[in-house]
Design a protein around this motif. Structure first.
Motif, PDB file in Angstrom:
ATOM      1  N   PRO A  68       0.817  -1.148  -0.199  1.00 40.10           N
ATOM      2  CA  PRO A  68       0.093   0.233  -0.152  1.00 40.10           C
ATOM      3  C   PRO A  68       0.839   1.274   0.088  1.00 40.10           C
ATOM      4  O   PRO A  68       0.575   2.226  -0.743  1.00 40.10           O
ATOM      5  CB  PRO A  68      -0.899  -0.258   1.236  1.00 40.10           C
ATOM      6  CG  PRO A  68      -1.003  -1.764   1.490  1.00 40.10           C
ATOM      7  CD  PRO A  68       0.357  -2.175   1.072  1.00 40.10           C
ATOM      8  N   ASN A  69       1.986   1.325   0.794  1.00 38.92           N
ATOM      9  CA  ASN A  69       2.610   2.938   0.956  1.00 38.92           C
ATOM     10  C   ASN A  69       3.192   2.952  -0.582  1.00 38.92           C
ATOM     11  O   ASN A  69       3.522   4.140  -0.899  1.00 38.92           O
ATOM     12  CB  ASN A  69       3.822   2.465   1.916  1.00 38.92           C
ATOM     13  CG  ASN A  69       4.473   3.766   2.256  1.00 38.92           C
ATOM     14  OD1 ASN A  69       4.084   4.733   2.685  1.00 38.92           O
ATOM     15  ND2 ASN A  69       5.762   3.767   1.923  1.00 38.92           N
ATOM     16  N   THR A  70       3.768   2.008  -1.128  1.00 36.12           N
ATOM     17  CA  THR A  70       4.607   2.114  -2.456  1.00 36.12           C
ATOM     18  C   THR A  70       3.200   2.728  -3.341  1.00 36.12           C
ATOM     19  O   THR A  70       3.748   3.650  -4.187  1.00 36.12           O
ATOM     20  CB  THR A  70       5.255   0.765  -2.971  1.00 36.12           C
ATOM     21  OG1 THR A  70       6.151   0.576  -1.917  1.00 36.12           O
ATOM     22  CG2 THR A  70       5.647   1.050  -4.215  1.00 36.12           C
ATOM     23  N   ALA A  72       0.429   4.248  -2.870  1.00 33.23           N
ATOM     24  CA  ALA A  72       0.089   5.626  -2.682  1.00 33.23           C
ATOM     25  C   ALA A  72       1.262   6.491  -2.989  1.00 33.23           C
ATOM     26  O   ALA A  72       0.638   7.463  -3.546  1.00 33.23           O
ATOM     27  CB  ALA A  72      -0.141   5.482  -1.020  1.00 33.23           C
ATOM     28  N   GLY A  73       2.377   6.224  -3.040  1.00 30.81           N
ATOM     29  CA  GLY A  73       3.540   7.108  -3.451  1.00 30.81           C
ATOM     30  C   GLY A  73       3.214   7.202  -4.910  1.00 30.81           C
ATOM     31  O   GLY A  73       3.435   8.463  -5.514  1.00 30.81           O
ATOM     32  N   SER A  95      -6.679  -2.958   1.198  1.00 24.87           N
ATOM     33  CA  SER A  95      -5.971  -1.789   1.842  1.00 24.87           C
ATOM     34  C   SER A  95      -4.864  -1.101   0.747  1.00 24.87           C
ATOM     35  O   SER A  95      -4.838   0.248   0.803  1.00 24.87           O
ATOM     36  CB  SER A  95      -4.976  -2.668   2.681  1.00 24.87           C
ATOM     37  OG  SER A  95      -5.633  -3.342   3.633  1.00 24.87           O
ATOM     38  N   ALA A  99      -5.444   2.999   0.078  1.00 20.61           N
ATOM     39  CA  ALA A  99      -4.260   3.849   0.013  1.00 20.61           C
ATOM     40  C   ALA A  99      -4.032   4.542  -1.040  1.00 20.61           C
ATOM     41  O   ALA A  99      -3.743   5.785  -1.149  1.00 20.61           O
ATOM     42  CB  ALA A  99      -2.965   2.981   0.336  1.00 20.61           C
ATOM     43  N   ALA A 103      -4.338   8.552  -1.057  1.00 21.16           N
ATOM     44  CA  ALA A 103      -3.176   9.478  -1.532  1.00 21.16           C
ATOM     45  C   ALA A 103      -3.748  10.234  -2.654  1.00 21.16           C
ATOM     46  O   ALA A 103      -2.991  11.512  -2.950  1.00 21.16           O
ATOM     47  CB  ALA A 103      -2.142   8.413  -1.825  1.00 21.16           C
TER      48      ALA A 103
END
Length: 240
Positions: A68-70, A72-73, A95, A99, A103
């Motif tokens: 998710p973090n990647t 989102a970026g 998730s 995200a 984002a």
């Protein structure tokens, strides 16, 4: 919405010059252009800028699929580049999709930019039930899997999905009339299928309830791409 704005032409070419030539030829007849993996990996964000500078809209078809973090970026970066539509792969899970959507919307608000349409890719149009089961390991049939992912995307707050025209009706039944359905696998009558297995004509896809049609080789590989795009638009106008 006029037919022109429902056509997304796939710029599946290997150079910025080839993409520029197609956009210049087609912009009178096409409102949006798909920048996919081939062109984006060859040119990066320059491909997006090229389309935007000519007045076209951009569908960033990168099928984001990571933690998710990647994702989102990556979604934030695409928003800053001014894309009008982007997609993630539903196989990444709820998730990841949440995200990406959060984002993208936060970045658009912070930058004062329009929020792009955010889609989830379902089952690729190059797959059929046998390959989905035997090679991918998914036991659900194509329709069932597409609906499962479409509902998951809707629950995650996405605007719609990318799915073959063969699944439009079951998605509409599951997700309602406002959910967007972007359909590749569109081929005019008599056109070669290429590597697409689940296809329909443009008029058939619209009659089934498609929101946008992604069309590549029937336009871009035609002897006269502008004439091909114009003819497809005229066919579509008859059913809009």
């Amino acid at each position: 919405m006029p037919a022109r704005d429902k056509i997304i032409v796939a710029l599946d070419v290997a150079s910025l010059a080839a993409g520029e030539k197609l956009v210049d030829q087609l912009f009178p007849y096409v409102g949006m252009f798909k920048v996919g993996l081939e062109l984006y990996t060859a040119t990066g964000p320059a491909a997006i800028r090229m389309v935007k500078e000519r007045g076209g809209k951009v569908f960033a078809d990168l099928k984001l699929h990571d933690i998710p973090n990647t994702v989102a970026g990556a979604a934030r970066s695409l928003v800053r580049h001014g894309v009008d539509m982007l997609n993630v792969h539903a196989a990444g899970g709820r998730s990841m999709m949440e995200a990406a959507a959060e984002a993208a919307r936060q970045e658009a608000a912070a930058a004062g930019l329009p929020v792009p349409i955010i889609l989830a890719v379902t089952v690729l149009t190059s797959l059929d039930g046998k390959t989905l089961r035997d090679e991918v390991g998914i036991e659900r049939g194509v329709d069932e899997q597409v609906v499962y992912w479409a509902r998951l995307a809707q629950e995650a707050g996405l605007d719609g999905v990318v799915a073959s025209p063969r699944e439009i009706q079951v998605i509409r039944q599951a997700c309602g009339p406002e959910f967007l359905i972007v359909t590749p696998g569109v081929r005019p009558a008599g056109a070669e299928r290429g590597d697409q297995r689940r296809v329909m004509t443009p008029a058939e896809a619209l009659e089934q309830g498609a929101s946008y049609l992604v069309i590549g080789r029937p336009i871009t590989a035609a002897p006269d791409p502008a004439a091909a795009a114009r003819a497809i638009g005229e066919e579509m106008e008859g059913v809009i």
